[in-house]
Scaffold this motif. Structure first.
Motif, mmCIF file in Angstrom:
data_model
loop_
_atom_site.group_PDB
_atom_site.id
_atom_site.type_symbol
_atom_site.label_atom_id
_atom_site.label_comp_id
_atom_site.label_asym_id
_atom_site.label_seq_id
_atom_site.Cartn_x
_atom_site.Cartn_y
_atom_site.Cartn_z
ATOM 1 N N ASP A 1 0.819 -1.207 0.000
ATOM 2 C CA ASP A 1 0.000 0.000 0.000
ATOM 3 C C ASP A 1 0.855 1.261 0.000
ATOM 4 O O ASP A 1 1.836 1.368 0.751
ATOM 5 N N ASP A 2 0.453 2.222 -0.858
ATOM 6 C CA ASP A 2 1.006 3.577 -0.833
ATOM 7 C C ASP A 2 2.526 3.612 -0.933
ATOM 8 O O ASP A 2 3.188 4.480 -0.338
ATOM 9 N N ALA A 3 3.083 2.687 -1.685
ATOM 10 C CA ALA A 3 4.535 2.658 -1.859
ATOM 11 C C ALA A 3 5.014 3.821 -2.713
ATOM 12 O O ALA A 3 6.113 4.346 -2.513
ATOM 13 N N GLY A 4 4.198 4.225 -3.695
ATOM 14 C CA GLY A 4 4.539 5.367 -4.521
ATOM 15 C C GLY A 4 5.178 4.994 -5.847
ATOM 16 O O GLY A 4 5.786 3.933 -5.987
ATOM 17 N N ALA A 5 5.026 5.880 -6.833
ATOM 18 C CA ALA A 5 5.548 5.646 -8.180
ATOM 19 C C ALA A 5 5.755 6.982 -8.880
ATOM 20 O O ALA A 5 5.296 8.028 -8.410
ATOM 21 N N VAL A 6 6.447 6.920 -10.021
ATOM 22 C CA VAL A 6 6.675 8.098 -10.853
ATOM 23 C C VAL A 6 6.410 7.728 -12.307
ATOM 24 O O VAL A 6 6.992 6.766 -12.828
ATOM 25 N N ASN A 7 5.498 8.470 -12.948
ATOM 26 C CA ASN A 7 5.293 8.361 -14.394
ATOM 27 C C ASN A 7 6.122 9.419 -15.106
ATOM 28 O O ASN A 7 6.221 10.553 -14.613
ATOM 29 N N VAL A 8 6.733 9.060 -16.240
ATOM 30 C CA VAL A 8 7.558 10.000 -17.001
ATOM 31 C C VAL A 8 7.055 10.053 -18.438
ATOM 32 O O VAL A 8 6.920 9.018 -19.102
ATOM 33 N N LEU A 9 6.776 11.277 -18.915
ATOM 34 C CA LEU A 9 6.367 11.521 -20.295
ATOM 35 C C LEU A 9 7.490 12.268 -21.011
ATOM 36 O O LEU A 9 8.121 13.157 -20.428
ATOM 37 N N TYR A 10 7.716 11.935 -22.269
ATOM 38 C CA TYR A 10 8.808 12.547 -23.026
ATOM 39 C C TYR A 10 8.274 13.591 -24.014
ATOM 40 O O TYR A 10 7.185 13.453 -24.575
ATOM 41 N N GLY A 11 9.070 14.654 -24.182
ATOM 42 C CA GLY A 11 8.701 15.734 -25.069
ATOM 43 C C GLY A 11 8.975 15.417 -26.526
ATOM 44 O O GLY A 11 9.745 14.511 -26.864
ATOM 45 N N SER A 12 8.340 16.196 -27.395
ATOM 46 C CA SER A 12 8.503 16.046 -28.847
ATOM 47 C C SER A 12 8.112 17.373 -29.493
ATOM 48 O O SER A 12 7.666 18.296 -28.816
ATOM 49 N N SER A 13 8.234 17.455 -30.809
ATOM 50 C CA SER A 13 7.873 18.686 -31.509
ATOM 51 C C SER A 13 6.390 19.007 -31.368
ATOM 52 O O SER A 13 5.974 20.144 -31.572
ATOM 53 N N SER A 14 5.599 18.015 -31.015
ATOM 54 C CA SER A 14 4.169 18.247 -30.804
ATOM 55 C C SER A 14 3.823 18.314 -29.320
ATOM 56 O O SER A 14 2.649 18.322 -28.958
ATOM 57 N N GLY A 15 4.831 18.366 -28.467
ATOM 58 C CA GLY A 15 4.587 18.449 -27.034
ATOM 59 C C GLY A 15 4.770 17.103 -26.358
ATOM 60 O O GLY A 15 5.326 16.158 -26.940
ATOM 61 N N LEU A 16 4.323 17.002 -25.144
ATOM 62 C CA LEU A 16 4.453 15.743 -24.411
ATOM 63 C C LEU A 16 3.653 14.643 -25.087
ATOM 64 O O LEU A 16 2.560 14.870 -25.626
ATOM 65 N N THR A 17 4.205 13.442 -25.046
ATOM 66 C CA THR A 17 3.570 12.302 -25.706
ATOM 67 C C THR A 17 3.743 11.061 -24.841
ATOM 68 O O THR A 17 4.676 10.977 -24.031
ATOM 69 N N ALA A 18 2.840 10.107 -25.020
ATOM 70 C CA ALA A 18 2.945 8.842 -24.283
ATOM 71 C C ALA A 18 3.990 7.918 -24.892
ATOM 72 O O ALA A 18 4.336 6.899 -24.276
#
Length: 532
Positions: free
Chosen positions: A278-295
């Motif tokens: 429970d509640d260990a925690g995480a980090v999501n990271v999105l990468y940038g591109s010429s059209s902005g952030l992308t999945a």
């Protein structure tokens, strides 16, 4: 509603027993503002008047504005060849002429701050978060933007943003906390900085209060709703899936982790369950591109990710604080992940910091680092409830072209003095952060002004910037529970340590508060100047 006194220790001890969803607003009141999630930058930091000296914005979210309780305020001190100076200081509230909206009780204007050049005019602009602002819904949150000029920050053209602003994705709701965390970077590489802001209490379209992050893009006219984005763990292509009360967006940090010229975004999901932990925690990271952030190529990190030191444990809240800097000088930003509620062995909430290095492929666990106060060579030892990692400030404090990292242990005891607070500094090297030459700062360190007192929380907030223009970054340390004299409990203060070619020094140390000559307004009990 808002009580930012020494009761935070009690709040920390009770965290495991809280029913998080129902208590979002009081929990935010009690301890969220302490996180310093915005990505810190090296060099000048924030230069609002373009004179080549870094400037410092100081949040006072418990400031009363007239008779309006806890409406909040922000002071701005400007840099000079001698460092920060009272000359030209500014004092901003929601009642300042030209600021949209008006001061209201418990708004918390100034709970978060960040800077970026959103209109590409070479002057830094200031973002001020008021995540407890109530509009149509209670505690829905708002963000204000003041634009820089040769004369410094101005209310001319000031903006206010909420999820009710025309064209903004998402729907405003109670306890959203829009603006709980803020960070600026150029996610689409067009030369204009963009703004990412956390909305940790956001109710998603599927009815889950999982949290989100809004992204506004810069333009000639400043931040715009054109092309704005809304990201959550239910966004198409994003790893993992949203769950109730995970609080994605409690923290955000940004940097160019893959060196492609586009800013990338890290989002803390502090109550993510990792497996059955429970509640260990995480980090999501999105990468940038010429059209902005992308999945595309997005990442999902926990303490159980392969190669990451340590392991996920209950209530760690991995990712409670996030900041980025190039600690090894290889041209790729690295991500520092604060986990101040980490247990070190059997020591509860001693705290830790992970560093995920950047690479051409983005963040990697290869050669990742794990720091605690018990790491070999680090000054001091891990103690109960120290919260090492509560605030992070990457900057180049010794001007060697590699970022260094200031790390607060805001509840550190100094001998018999409880929760006086301390700040560690680890210096960068070609191998990353190193214990070699590391420093430990408190208000009892020789040359540092004032003295350690119970519940001062020296290090509650940290910010790096070059305030005297000598190329070595300087460190501002928030001490929001500092008492001034006999009658001004928790009025708050800021210590400033100046950088040299040998690192931070107490020589020319400064001590700022609202009673410092030339600083606007006056110190009052409970203001907590220096909270952010």
């Amino acid at each position: 509603m808002r009580s930012r006194t020494g009761t935070r220790l009690i709040v920390r001890a009770a965290l495991a027993a809280l029913v998080l969803g129902a208590l979002l607003a009081p929990l935010r009141t009690a301890w969220a503002e302490g996180s310093a999630p915005s990505a810190r930058v090296g060099g000048l930091g924030s230069d609002f008047n373009g004179d080549g000296f870094g400037d410092l914005a100081i949040g006072v979210p418990s400031e009363d504005v007239g008779t309006v309780k806890d409406a909040g305020a922000v002071h701005v001190l400007y840099g000079s060849p001698e460092g920060l100076a009272a000359a030209g200081t500014q004092f901003w509230t929601e009642d300042t002429p030209g600021i949209p909206d008006a001061a209201e009780a418990d708004d918390g204007f100034g709970e978060t701050v960040a800077a970026g050049d959103f209109n590409r005019d070479t002057y830094s602009d200031l973002v001020i978060g008021a995540p407890d602002e109530s509009g149509q819904f209670s505690f829905s949150g708002a963000v204000f933007v003041l634009y820089g000029s040769a004369g410094g920050l101005s209310s001319g053209g000031a903006q206010d943003w909420t999820q009710e602003s025309p064209g903004i994705r998402g729907e405003e709701g109670s306890t959203d906390g829009f603006g709980q965390a803020v960070t600026a970077s150029d996610f689409n590489g067009d030369g204009f900085d963009d703004l990412a802001l956390g909305v940790p209490g956001d109710l998603l379209p599927n009815g889950i209060r999982g949290g989100s992050a809004n992204v506004l893009y810069g333009s000639n006219g400043g931040l715009s709703s054109s092309g704005n984005q809304l990201w959550s763990q239910d966004s198409r292509g994003v790893l993992d899936s949203a769950a109730v009360d995970e609080f994605l967006g409690w923290s955000v940090g940004s940097g160019d982790f893959d060196g492609d010229g586009f800013g990338d975004l890290a989002m803390g999901v502090i109550y993510e369950d990792v497996g059955d932990v429970d509640d260990a925690g995480a980090v999501n990271v999105l990468y940038g591109s010429s059209s902005g952030l992308t999945a595309a190529r997005n990442q999902f990190w926990t303490e159980d990710s392969p190669g990451v030191p340590d392991r996920a444990e209950r209530f760690d809240s991995f990712g409670l604080t996030l900041s980025a800097g190039d600690f090894d000088g290889d041209g790729f930003a690295d991500l520092a992940v604060g986990t101040p509620l980490e247990d070190v062995g059997r020591i509860p909430d001693a705290g830790s910091v992970h560093v995920l290095p950047g690479s051409v492929a983005g963040l990697t666990s290869a050669e990742s680092q794990f720091w605690t106060q018990d790491s070999p060579g680090v000054k001091e030892r891990a103690g109960r409830y120290d919260e090492f990692g509560w605030a992070l400030a990457p900057a180049d404090y010794n001007a060697d072209a590699m970022f260094d990292l200031a790390i607060s242990a805001d509840l550190e005891n100094d001998g018999p003095v409880v929760a006086g607070g301390a700040v560690h500094v680890l210096y960068g090297s070609p191998a990353g952060l190193s214990a070699t030459g590391n420093q430990l700062w408190t208000q009892d360190t020789p040359g540092v002004e004032d003295a350690v007192e119970e519940y001062d929380l020296f290090g509650e907030a940290l910010r790096g910037g070059d305030y005297d223009g000598d190329r070595a970054s300087d460190l501002a340390v928030g001490v929001p529970f500092e008492g001034l004299g006999q009658a001004l409990d928790d009025a708050g203060a800021v210590n400033v340590l100046y950088g040299t070619l040998l690192g931070l020094s107490s020589a020319n140390d400064q001590f700022w508060n609202q009673d410092t000559p030339g600083v606007d307004d006056m110190a009052e009990t409970g203001d907590q100047f220096g909270w952010v």
